[in-house]
Motif scaffolding. Structure first.
Motif, PDB file in Angstrom:
ATOM      1  N   THR A 289       4.434 -21.876  25.876  1.00  0.00           N
ATOM      2  CA  THR A 289       3.669 -22.019  24.592  1.00  0.00           C
ATOM      3  C   THR A 289       2.791 -21.084  24.513  1.00  0.00           C
ATOM      4  O   THR A 289       1.860 -20.802  25.057  1.00  0.00           O
ATOM      5  CB  THR A 289       2.785 -23.536  24.982  1.00  0.00           C
ATOM      6  OG1 THR A 289       1.855 -23.546  23.814  1.00  0.00           O
ATOM      7  CG2 THR A 289       2.079 -23.723  26.168  1.00  0.00           C
ATOM      8  N   ILE A 290       2.882 -20.306  23.422  1.00  0.00           N
ATOM      9  CA  ILE A 290       2.113 -19.347  22.835  1.00  0.00           C
ATOM     10  C   ILE A 290       0.517 -19.737  22.539  1.00  0.00           C
ATOM     11  O   ILE A 290      -0.245 -19.230  22.632  1.00  0.00           O
ATOM     12  CB  ILE A 290       2.514 -18.679  21.706  1.00  0.00           C
ATOM     13  CG1 ILE A 290       2.013 -17.377  21.261  1.00  0.00           C
ATOM     14  CG2 ILE A 290       2.345 -19.371  20.151  1.00  0.00           C
ATOM     15  CD1 ILE A 290       2.637 -16.570  20.455  1.00  0.00           C
ATOM     16  N   ASP A 291       0.578 -21.263  22.212  1.00  0.00           N
ATOM     17  CA  ASP A 291      -0.944 -21.720  21.995  1.00  0.00           C
ATOM     18  C   ASP A 291      -1.724 -22.085  23.054  1.00  0.00           C
ATOM     19  O   ASP A 291      -2.822 -22.305  23.035  1.00  0.00           O
ATOM     20  CB  ASP A 291      -0.649 -23.126  21.085  1.00  0.00           C
ATOM     21  CG  ASP A 291      -0.225 -23.031  19.917  1.00  0.00           C
ATOM     22  OD1 ASP A 291       0.251 -21.791  19.249  1.00  0.00           O
ATOM     23  OD2 ASP A 291       0.624 -23.999  19.155  1.00  0.00           O
ATOM     24  N   ASN A 292      -0.935 -21.850  24.265  1.00  0.00           N
ATOM     25  CA  ASN A 292      -1.600 -22.036  25.483  1.00  0.00           C
ATOM     26  C   ASN A 292      -2.176 -23.638  25.703  1.00  0.00           C
ATOM     27  O   ASN A 292      -3.273 -24.021  26.229  1.00  0.00           O
ATOM     28  CB  ASN A 292      -2.942 -21.300  25.751  1.00  0.00           C
ATOM     29  CG  ASN A 292      -3.199 -21.012  27.102  1.00  0.00           C
ATOM     30  OD1 ASN A 292      -2.313 -21.064  27.894  1.00  0.00           O
ATOM     31  ND2 ASN A 292      -4.502 -20.844  27.673  1.00  0.00           N
ATOM     32  N   ASP A 293      -1.392 -24.513  25.112  1.00  0.00           N
ATOM     33  CA  ASP A 293      -1.812 -25.867  24.976  1.00  0.00           C
ATOM     34  C   ASP A 293      -1.161 -26.832  25.993  1.00  0.00           C
ATOM     35  O   ASP A 293      -1.197 -28.052  25.915  1.00  0.00           O
ATOM     36  CB  ASP A 293      -1.829 -26.525  23.645  1.00  0.00           C
ATOM     37  CG  ASP A 293      -0.201 -26.525  23.066  1.00  0.00           C
ATOM     38  OD1 ASP A 293       0.407 -25.969  23.771  1.00  0.00           O
ATOM     39  OD2 ASP A 293      -0.105 -26.903  21.893  1.00  0.00           O
ATOM     40  N   ILE A 294      -0.151 -26.432  26.780  1.00  0.00           N
ATOM     41  CA  ILE A 294       0.390 -27.194  27.945  1.00  0.00           C
ATOM     42  C   ILE A 294      -1.040 -27.482  28.962  1.00  0.00           C
ATOM     43  O   ILE A 294      -1.508 -26.641  29.543  1.00  0.00           O
ATOM     44  CB  ILE A 294       1.499 -26.490  28.485  1.00  0.00           C
ATOM     45  CG1 ILE A 294       2.496 -26.308  27.300  1.00  0.00           C
ATOM     46  CG2 ILE A 294       2.053 -27.287  29.735  1.00  0.00           C
ATOM     47  CD1 ILE A 294       3.963 -26.025  28.017  1.00  0.00           C
ATOM     48  N   PRO A 295      -0.854 -28.934  29.133  1.00  0.00           N
ATOM     49  CA  PRO A 295      -1.691 -29.328  30.205  1.00  0.00           C
ATOM     50  C   PRO A 295      -1.123 -28.817  31.650  1.00  0.00           C
ATOM     51  O   PRO A 295      -0.045 -28.363  31.904  1.00  0.00           O
ATOM     52  CB  PRO A 295      -1.363 -30.864  30.284  1.00  0.00           C
ATOM     53  CG  PRO A 295      -0.383 -31.240  29.167  1.00  0.00           C
ATOM     54  CD  PRO A 295      -0.211 -30.021  28.606  1.00  0.00           C
ATOM     55  N   PHE A 340      -7.116 -21.406  21.564  1.00  0.00           N
ATOM     56  CA  PHE A 340      -7.110 -20.285  22.615  1.00  0.00           C
ATOM     57  C   PHE A 340      -6.903 -18.862  21.892  1.00  0.00           C
ATOM     58  O   PHE A 340      -7.524 -18.064  22.299  1.00  0.00           O
ATOM     59  CB  PHE A 340      -6.056 -20.721  23.676  1.00  0.00           C
ATOM     60  CG  PHE A 340      -6.833 -21.716  24.489  1.00  0.00           C
ATOM     61  CD1 PHE A 340      -7.716 -21.535  25.383  1.00  0.00           C
ATOM     62  CD2 PHE A 340      -6.154 -23.043  24.585  1.00  0.00           C
ATOM     63  CE1 PHE A 340      -8.264 -22.606  26.206  1.00  0.00           C
ATOM     64  CE2 PHE A 340      -6.662 -23.969  25.397  1.00  0.00           C
ATOM     65  CZ  PHE A 340      -7.845 -23.867  26.061  1.00  0.00           C
ATOM     66  N   ILE A 341      -5.839 -18.824  21.249  1.00  0.00           N
ATOM     67  CA  ILE A 341      -5.318 -17.297  20.619  1.00  0.00           C
ATOM     68  C   ILE A 341      -6.701 -17.003  19.903  1.00  0.00           C
ATOM     69  O   ILE A 341      -7.116 -15.868  19.999  1.00  0.00           O
ATOM     70  CB  ILE A 341      -4.081 -17.504  19.821  1.00  0.00           C
ATOM     71  CG1 ILE A 341      -2.987 -17.815  20.724  1.00  0.00           C
ATOM     72  CG2 ILE A 341      -4.066 -16.118  19.161  1.00  0.00           C
ATOM     73  CD1 ILE A 341      -1.627 -17.906  20.080  1.00  0.00           C
TER      74      ILE A 341
END
Ligand SMILES: Nc1ncnc2c1ncn2[C@@H]1O[C@H](COP(=O)(O)OP(=O)(O)OP(=O)(O)O)[C@@H](O)[C@H]1O
Ligand SMILES: O=P(O)(O)OC[C@H]1O[C@](O)(CO)[C@@H](O)[C@@H]1O
Ligand SMILES: [Mg+2]
Length: 552
Positions: A289-295, A340-341
């Motif tokens: 996930t580019i958004d870095n939103d994976i738990p 995050f980005i």
């Protein structure tokens, strides 16, 4: 760097109550991101169960002092594999093929004959090695949750000739997808002597609607230098029955699934169906996930690359802003539900005056609002740069009919355009002439090849997954360490404070709230033994429950 593996059905503490559970067959149109329920193998890169709920039987206790308990959750089909040890040690174990196929034969790991590994002190990961969930703990706190350390095992559950693997990529693009594909193929070929690896064309629906691609080391040799995925990707089209029928028909026995939260939920239901049918098929997820939103994971592959590429847009915005009278450079970056980005790109750049993210609501007018700050900054320095994450301020934008993509993710409105127009209108009303340049590099930051550090990270994740599958684990994903909750920027955390102090932007909290927070903090401080650090926005009770973790 060490990795871990965890179950695809990672249990509740990691999943926000507002998010969609793996149990729902398809994403609903919720603003919250669909959460992933999968588990990890970790070796500080490790593996964890795709779902600890998927375990039917308790694992053999490796130590007579440990005990297994079955936690709740899941579909009620499979129970999580929880092993309790001394001093509050908990192992959230990874599902294994022998949980439902107890008499599978084992083979020696061919890696021990691999000359490249002959210099390694220890070929194999100790079966009792685990990776802690929390890195910072208090000296009095229990040892807490752990995950399996990723890495090669002495015994494998697949003979090399028997393996018929496949790889699929789903969801949005992310730098590094091709590197992961390349490394899975290379690891299977060079470490395990596997000769049959198929690429599934175009995401989940490719299992039943498209042709497959033969993947060999030659085919994948240069692909890490290219952006995107050579396999293609898609949203929607997850039909569990058809996918597992296709897996069965093609005789596939290792499935490597690369994708985001939605994809990992899909992986979890595939695993469940595979298990329900009693198939000897290892299902392994690699979180993307580019958004870095994976738990669970700390950082997704491709994130560094995206942040680096975002610098180019921010630099351009800064140059434009600096060169004009009352110049404003506005950059919109990806980040549907998490900023995050935007946060890391802002911190890295140092040219940004204001960063707006979904987790930190803001307002435009009045004291402490964005307009006031823009006016002030322009008066002080004659120019400014604003970074906005695509999911920021959605609640402020006009209501429109809620639209979703093929996977059920809510389609967002363009906050960048909206912000540009509002700033322009406001400044016009103030009779202040400005020069605003809006830059939207959205797809440019994700459609590029991964940088050097992400390439290394991709390699670790891919190898961890292959080692896990060969060792008979199934329904797991690999990751680099883990976080406690769904991955969102915690605006009461230090990283956001670092950003606020670097930009000097307003916190957009109303003064009354700030005073209340301060008071709350003071009461907490008084209740703590002297010298103890306070870190996040949790209540005292939350903090105790969280083993008094202190975030760096
Ligand atoms: N709850 C679910 N159960 C089964 N399959 C799902 C579920 N949610 C999503 N999927 C499937 O997973 C695939 C990818 O999902 P999605 O488009 O949401 O991307 P993603 O993996 O979340 O990646 P990203 O958010 O980074 O773009 C789609 O094919 C979708 O049908
Ligand atoms: O336009 P697409 O391909 O659906 O992807 C857009 C979305 O994908 C993401 O990059 C997540 O992968 C989000 O940040 C963004 O909203
Ligand atoms: Mg997603």
């Amino acid at each position: 760097m060490d990795s871990l593996i965890f179950s695809l059905h990672h249990s509740s503490p990691l999943i926000p109550s507002s998010s969609i559970s793996l149990r729902s067959p398809a994403c609903s149109a919720s603003l919250s991101p669909p959460s992933s329920n999968f588990s990890f193998f970790t070796h500080r890169l490790g593996f964890a169960p795709v779902s600890r709920r998927l375990m039917a039987a308790p694992p053999p206790a490796s130590d007579s002092k440990t005990a297994t308990t079955n936690g709740g959750g899941g579909h009620g089909l499979f129970k999580p594999k929880i092993v309790n040890g001394d001093y509050g040690y908990v192992l959230e174990d990874v599902p294994h093929l022998t949980d439902y196929l107890p008499h599978l034969p084992t083979h020696s790991n061919p890696l021990q004959d691999n000359p490249a590994y002959s210099v390694v002190k220890q070929y194999f990961v100790d079966v009792d090695d685990t990776v802690p969930q929390r890195i910072v703990v208090h000296k009095d706190s229990p040892r807490g949750t752990h995950f399996r350390r990723a890495g090669p095992r002495q015994k494998v559950y697949f003979d090399s000739d028997e393996v018929n693997a496949c790889i699929v990529t789903c969801g949005g693009l992310c730098p590094g997808l091709n590197t992961v594909i390349r490394e899975i193929v290379s690891t299977l070929y060079s470490m395990y002597g596997v000769k049959k690896v198929l690429g599934i064309d175009g995401g989940y629906r490719g299992f039943y609607a498209r042709n497959t691609i033969n993947l060999t080391p030659k085919v994948v040799n240069d692909i890490h230098k290219r952006g995107g995925t050579i396999l293609g990707t898609s949203r929607g089209g997850h039909d569990t029955k058809k996918i597992v029928d296709s897996i069965e028909d093609r005789g596939i026995n290792q499935v490597y699934i690369i994708g985001g939260d939605g994809t990992q939920k899909g992986a979890s239901v595939i695993y469940e169906e595979v298990r329900r049918r009693g198939l000897k098929v290892a299902v392994a997820g690699i979180p993307k996930t580019i958004d870095n939103d994976i738990p669970v994971i700390d950082k997704s592959f491709g994130f560094d690359t995206a942040v680096e590429e975002a610098q180019r847009a921010i630099n351009a915005a800064h140059v434009e802003a600096e060169s004009a009278e009352n110049g404003i450079g506005l950059v919109k970056l990806m980040g549907r539900y998490s900023g995050f980005i935007a946060m890391y790109a802002t911190l890295a750049s140092r040219d940004v005056d204001c960063c707006l993210i979904p987790e930190s609501p803001f307002y435009l007018k009045g004291e402490g609002g964005l307009f006031e700050f823009v006016e002030k900054r322009l008066k002080e320095s004659g120019h400014m740069v604003i970074v906005v994450a695509e999911g920021a301020g959605q609640e402020l934008l006009s209501e429109s009919k809620s639209m979703t993509d093929a996977s059920g993710n809510k389609l967002l409105q363009d906050v960048g355009l909206w912000l540009s127009q509002n700033i322009k209108d406001h400044m016009k009303a103030q009779k202040m002439s400005i020069n605003l340049k809006y830059i939207d590099p959205t797809y440019m930051i994700r459609a590029i090849p991964s940088n050097a550090s992400d390439n290394v990270y991709c390699t670790l994740l891919a190898q961890s997954c292959v080692h896990g599958a060969m060792a008979g684990y199934s329904g797991f994903t690999s990751g680099l360490r883990i976080i406690e909750k769904q991955n969102k920027v915690i605006i009461t955390d230090r990283m956001w404070a670092r950003l606020l102090s670097s930009t000097n932007q307003p916190s957009f909290m109303c003064p009354k709230l700030v005073a209340e927070k301060k008071k709350e903090m003071q009461t907490k401080m008084e209740a703590q033994p002297s010298g103890q650090l306070m870190d996040d926005g949790n209540t005292g009770a939350d903090k105790k429950a969280a083993n008094k973790e202190v975030r760096a």
